[in-house]
Design an enzyme around this catalytic site. Structure first.
Site, PDB file in Angstrom:
ATOM      1  N   CYS A 165       3.275   8.503   0.944  1.00 46.42           N
ATOM      2  CA  CYS A 165       3.857   7.646   1.978  1.00 46.42           C
ATOM      3  C   CYS A 165       3.990   6.253   1.356  1.00 46.42           C
ATOM      4  O   CYS A 165       2.986   5.647   0.983  1.00 46.42           O
ATOM      5  CB  CYS A 165       2.922   7.633   3.187  1.00 46.42           C
ATOM      6  N   CYS A 180       1.415  -1.451  16.214  1.00 50.45           N
ATOM      7  CA  CYS A 180       1.349  -1.264  14.761  1.00 50.45           C
ATOM      8  C   CYS A 180       0.631  -2.427  14.076  1.00 50.45           C
ATOM      9  O   CYS A 180       0.874  -3.589  14.401  1.00 50.45           O
ATOM     10  CB  CYS A 180       2.759  -1.121  14.205  1.00 50.45           C
ATOM     11  N   CYS A 210       6.436  -6.663   7.818  1.00 49.97           N
ATOM     12  CA  CYS A 210       7.476  -6.050   8.644  1.00 49.97           C
ATOM     13  C   CYS A 210       7.921  -7.051   9.691  1.00 49.97           C
ATOM     14  O   CYS A 210       7.113  -7.803  10.219  1.00 49.97           O
ATOM     15  CB  CYS A 210       6.926  -4.790   9.311  1.00 49.97           C
ATOM     16  N   CYS A 265       6.497  -4.095  16.350  1.00 51.08           N
ATOM     17  CA  CYS A 265       6.034  -3.055  17.284  1.00 51.08           C
ATOM     18  C   CYS A 265       4.585  -3.368  17.681  1.00 51.08           C
ATOM     19  O   CYS A 265       3.744  -3.636  16.818  1.00 51.08           O
ATOM     20  CB  CYS A 265       6.117  -1.671  16.643  1.00 51.08           C
ATOM     21  N   CYS A 273      -0.895   6.244  10.135  1.00 54.89           N
ATOM     22  CA  CYS A 273       0.269   5.457  10.541  1.00 54.89           C
ATOM     23  C   CYS A 273      -0.141   4.169  11.219  1.00 54.89           C
ATOM     24  O   CYS A 273      -0.971   4.172  12.118  1.00 54.89           O
ATOM     25  CB  CYS A 273       1.084   6.203  11.574  1.00 54.89           C
ATOM     26  N   GLU A 297       0.822  -1.216   0.000  1.00 62.24           N
ATOM     27  CA  GLU A 297       0.000   0.000   0.000  1.00 62.24           C
ATOM     28  C   GLU A 297       0.850   1.256   0.000  1.00 62.24           C
ATOM     29  O   GLU A 297       1.945   1.264   0.549  1.00 62.24           O
ATOM     30  CB  GLU A 297      -0.836   0.051   1.282  1.00 62.24           C
TER      31      GLU A 297
HETATM   32  N1  SAH Z   1       9.440   0.913  10.279  1.00 64.76           N
HETATM   33  C1  SAH Z   1       9.571   2.339  10.183  1.00 64.76           C
HETATM   34  C2  SAH Z   1       8.600   3.006   9.224  1.00 64.76           C
HETATM   35  C3  SAH Z   1       7.180   2.527   9.176  1.00 64.76           C
HETATM   36  S1  SAH Z   1       6.081   2.942  10.464  1.00 64.76           S
HETATM   37  C4  SAH Z   1       9.470   2.939  11.577  1.00 64.76           C
HETATM   38  O1  SAH Z   1       9.222   2.222  12.525  1.00 64.76           O
HETATM   39  O2  SAH Z   1       9.684   4.134  11.709  1.00 64.76           O
HETATM   40  C5  SAH Z   1       5.750   4.661  10.323  1.00 64.76           C
HETATM   41  C6  SAH Z   1       5.453   5.322  11.643  1.00 64.76           C
HETATM   42  O3  SAH Z   1       4.139   4.987  12.133  1.00 64.76           O
HETATM   43  C7  SAH Z   1       6.406   4.919  12.750  1.00 64.76           C
HETATM   44  O4  SAH Z   1       6.767   6.054  13.490  1.00 64.76           O
HETATM   45  C8  SAH Z   1       5.550   3.977  13.572  1.00 64.76           C
HETATM   46  O5  SAH Z   1       6.049   3.788  14.862  1.00 64.76           O
HETATM   47  C9  SAH Z   1       4.218   4.680  13.505  1.00 64.76           C
HETATM   48  N2  SAH Z   1       3.058   3.862  13.917  1.00 64.76           N
HETATM   49  C10 SAH Z   1       2.855   2.557  13.760  1.00 64.76           C
HETATM   50  N3  SAH Z   1       1.672   2.188  14.272  1.00 64.76           N
HETATM   51  C11 SAH Z   1       1.087   3.300  14.738  1.00 64.76           C
HETATM   52  C12 SAH Z   1      -0.162   3.581  15.356  1.00 64.76           C
HETATM   53  N4  SAH Z   1      -1.052   2.626  15.603  1.00 64.76           N
HETATM   54  N5  SAH Z   1      -0.415   4.857  15.698  1.00 64.76           N
HETATM   55  C13 SAH Z   1       0.481   5.850  15.447  1.00 64.76           C
HETATM   56  N6  SAH Z   1       1.662   5.651  14.859  1.00 64.76           N
HETATM   57  C14 SAH Z   1       1.970   4.388  14.510  1.00 64.76           C
END
Ligand code: SAH
Length: 345
Positions: free
Chosen positions: A104, A118, A111, A115, A332, A91
């Site tokens: 984006c 996420c 991944c 996290c 995000c 996406e």
């Molecule tokens: N792997 C990279 C880039 C992808 S995630 C990274 O971790 O930076 C892009 C951003 O979205 C990151 O800052 C991630 O921590 C954030 N993110 C992921 N899930 C989220 C959520 N549920 N709410 C807000 N930000 C989130």
């Protein structure tokens, strides 16, 4: 195996053309079609028919195919679903700002970072994307919408520094005049904190913006929500940030998700200030986005304001991220989950 032309930088395309015994100017012509997003060799009308047939035998353009486009009804955000040549689905999200279009993009299909907050973490990892598949997302959207995207954030699905060589090849290509010529300063790369990749990136001499997903200033708590912290602790991470800033002269943006009780208290704000003291940086507070099946809830407006005020008082530059595309799950961490369901249906 056919060659994926978008995976080649211009020099490699010239070599490919020379090896095929073709005149040099053909590389320029093919490249112009690729940059325009033309996927079908038959549309490359300034190439002789015999050459188009030959190209079909040995190569593909490698442009991701748009299989769906969801448009927000509340703002100008659109989410694109792409199918790659092997069936992987990824996406990208297109956003419209006053200064133009920003996209984006994803760096991997899935991944590995895990996290907790996420949506990408629950879905099995398929593979890393090639440089052409990363670039192809921008080119395909430009063509689909008849626009010229000016800004790129690598914050979609995947951890870009877990796909280091392809992401750097993508960066060098997308910046080049022969490709999209997007200025390095208009590109942000976001990492969860893969220290060796950050140190390597510092040596690449690319004037991009590095974003670091921090989300918590305490090791124990960060390790709870971001397993990567068990491998690279906050001390390691900040040491790498310092080196990155010294080497590149560029400030780092720290992404900080505001989660009720988990990251948004005064104690967190004060520790964050202590950690960031003297560092050339900016903090971006992200009200955490709800992800189905996860119990994290976003902080109230009031606590985000309080948090932000503490940082400002200590002289730290801080903004709160605006949410776009709420009705299409474009925010995000929300990519991918719904997409797999759609992709399987
Ligand atoms: N792997 C990279 C880039 C992808 S995630 C990274 O971790 O930076 C892009 C951003 O979205 C990151 O800052 C991630 O921590 C954030 N993110 C992921 N899930 C989220 C959520 N549920 N709410 C807000 N930000 C989130």
């Amino acid at each position: 195996m056919k060659i994926n032309l978008l995976d080649l930088n211009f020099q490699e395309l010239q070599e490919f053309v020379a090896e095929a015994g073709l005149p040099k100017f053909r590389a320029k012509q093919i490249n112009e079609w690729l940059v325009k997003g033309v996927a079908d060799f038959d549309e490359m009308t300034n190439l002789p028919g015999a050459l188009r047939e030959k190209l079909k035998e040995v190569a593909v353009t490698g442009l991701p195919a748009v299989i769906n486009c969801l448009r927000s009804k509340i703002d100008d955000t659109a989410k694109f679903l792409f199918r790659l040549h092997d069936g992987c689905i990824i996406e990208s999200v297109l956003m419209k700002y006053k200064y133009g279009y920003s996209v984006c993009i994803s760096s991997q299909a899935g991944c590995r970072m895990g996290c907790k907050f996420c949506a990408s973490s629950d879905i099995p990892f398929s593979r890393s994307l090639t440089s052409g598949e990363i670039l192809g997302q921008i080119i395909a959207i430009n063509r689909h919408e008849n626009i010229r995207i000016g800004h790129v954030v690598i914050m979609g699905i995947g951890e870009p520094l877990d796909n280091y060589d392809n992401i750097v090849k993508f960066l060098k290509t997308v910046i080049s005049e022969e490709s999209l010529g997007i200025g390095a300063r208009k590109i942000s790369l976001s990492t969860c904190g893969l220290v060796p990749g950050m140190l390597k990136l510092a040596e690449e001499d690319l004037a991009i913006t590095l974003s670091v997903s921090l989300h918590n200033p305490f090791d124990e708590e960060r390790s709870e929500i971001m397993p990567v912290n068990r491998k690279y602790s906050l001390d390691n991470l900040f040491e790498a940030c310092k080196i990155y800033i010294e080497k590149t002269g560029r400030r780092i943006t720290f992404e900080y998700a505001m989660i009720v009780g988990v990251s948004d208290t005064e104690k967190h704000a004060l520790e964050l200030c202590r950690r960031l003291k003297g560092l050339l940086c900016h903090v971006n507070l992200i009200p955490v986005n709800a992800v189905e099946g996860k119990s994290y809830s976003r902080s109230s407006k009031k606590s985000i304001e309080n948090f932000s005020a503490i940082l400002e008082k200590k002289g730290i530059s801080v903004t709160v991220r605006r949410e776009l595309g709420r009705d299409i799950n474009a925010a995000c961490g929300q990519l991918r989950k719904q997409l797999i369901e759609e992709g399987n249906s």
